[in-house]
Write an enzyme that holds these catalytic residues in place. Structure first.
Site, short mmCIF file in Angstrom:
data_model
loop_
_atom_site.label_atom_id
_atom_site.label_comp_id
_atom_site.label_asym_id
_atom_site.label_seq_id
_atom_site.Cartn_x
_atom_site.Cartn_y
_atom_site.Cartn_z
CG ASN A 77 -56.65 29.91 43.87
OD1 ASN A 77 -57.23 28.71 43.40
ND2 ASN A 77 -55.74 30.65 43.19
CB ILE A 84 -58.15 32.13 51.22
CG1 ILE A 84 -58.04 30.93 52.36
CG2 ILE A 84 -58.76 31.93 50.14
CD1 ILE A 84 -59.26 31.13 53.07
CB CYS A 85 -55.08 33.72 46.61
SG CYS A 85 -54.95 35.14 45.26
CG LEU A 86 -61.94 34.55 47.28
CD1 LEU A 86 -62.17 33.65 46.08
CD2 LEU A 86 -62.72 33.68 48.39
#
Length: 152
Positions: A77, A84-86
């Site tokens: 992620n 950041i993939c969040l």
């Protein structure tokens, strides 16, 4: 003005009562912060110290901070540029950012993501499939990267 007083309050709270394994401080201007997250015990990031950059937008808290890893990390992620993939780092409808969240909450969420990757919403497809289908290799690679880039 609201942004400055809120940031000052958040930074003072982060200094006096930081979440376990997390430190955060100002980097020159008020809208540029740095943070360090210690890799969690029993994760491939254990004993690693990961540096992050936090840029506070003009519209904070109505817009989420831009956070990226400065320390390379092997994670499904988090991409090679440190993005950041969040969901909490993005505005609705795609994201889950709310003005009630704060920098401490975001850093804790990132720390949790490090411990429990989400391979179904990857930024790095190859690392994600490795995580799903060859976990031992993923763990070995993540440990090697941690020693190489985040070791003390």
């Amino acid at each position: 003005m609201q942004r400055a007083s809120r940031l000052t309050r958040e930074l003072s709270l982060l200094a006096t009562e930081p979440p376990p394994g997390i430190t955060c401080w100002q980097n020159g201007q008020l809208d540029e912060l740095r943070a360090q997250i210690l890799g969690g015990v029993d994760t491939p990031y254990e004993k690693g110290i990961f540096n992050l950059e936090i840029i506070i937008p003009e519209r904070y808290p109505f817009e989420p901070p831009k956070i990226r890893f400065l320390t390379p990390i092997y994670h499904p992620n988090i991409d090679s540029a440190g993005r950041i993939c969040l969901d909490v780092l993005k505005l609705p409808p795609k994201g889950a950012w709310r003005p009630s969240l704060n920098i401490s909450t975001l850093l804790t969420s990132i720390q949790l993501l490090m411990a429990e990757p989400n391979p179904d919403d990857p930024l790095m497809a190859d690392i994600s499939s490795e995580y799903k289908y060859n976990k031992q290799l993923f763990l070995q690679n993540a440990r090697e990267w941690t020693e190489k880039y985040a070791g003390q």
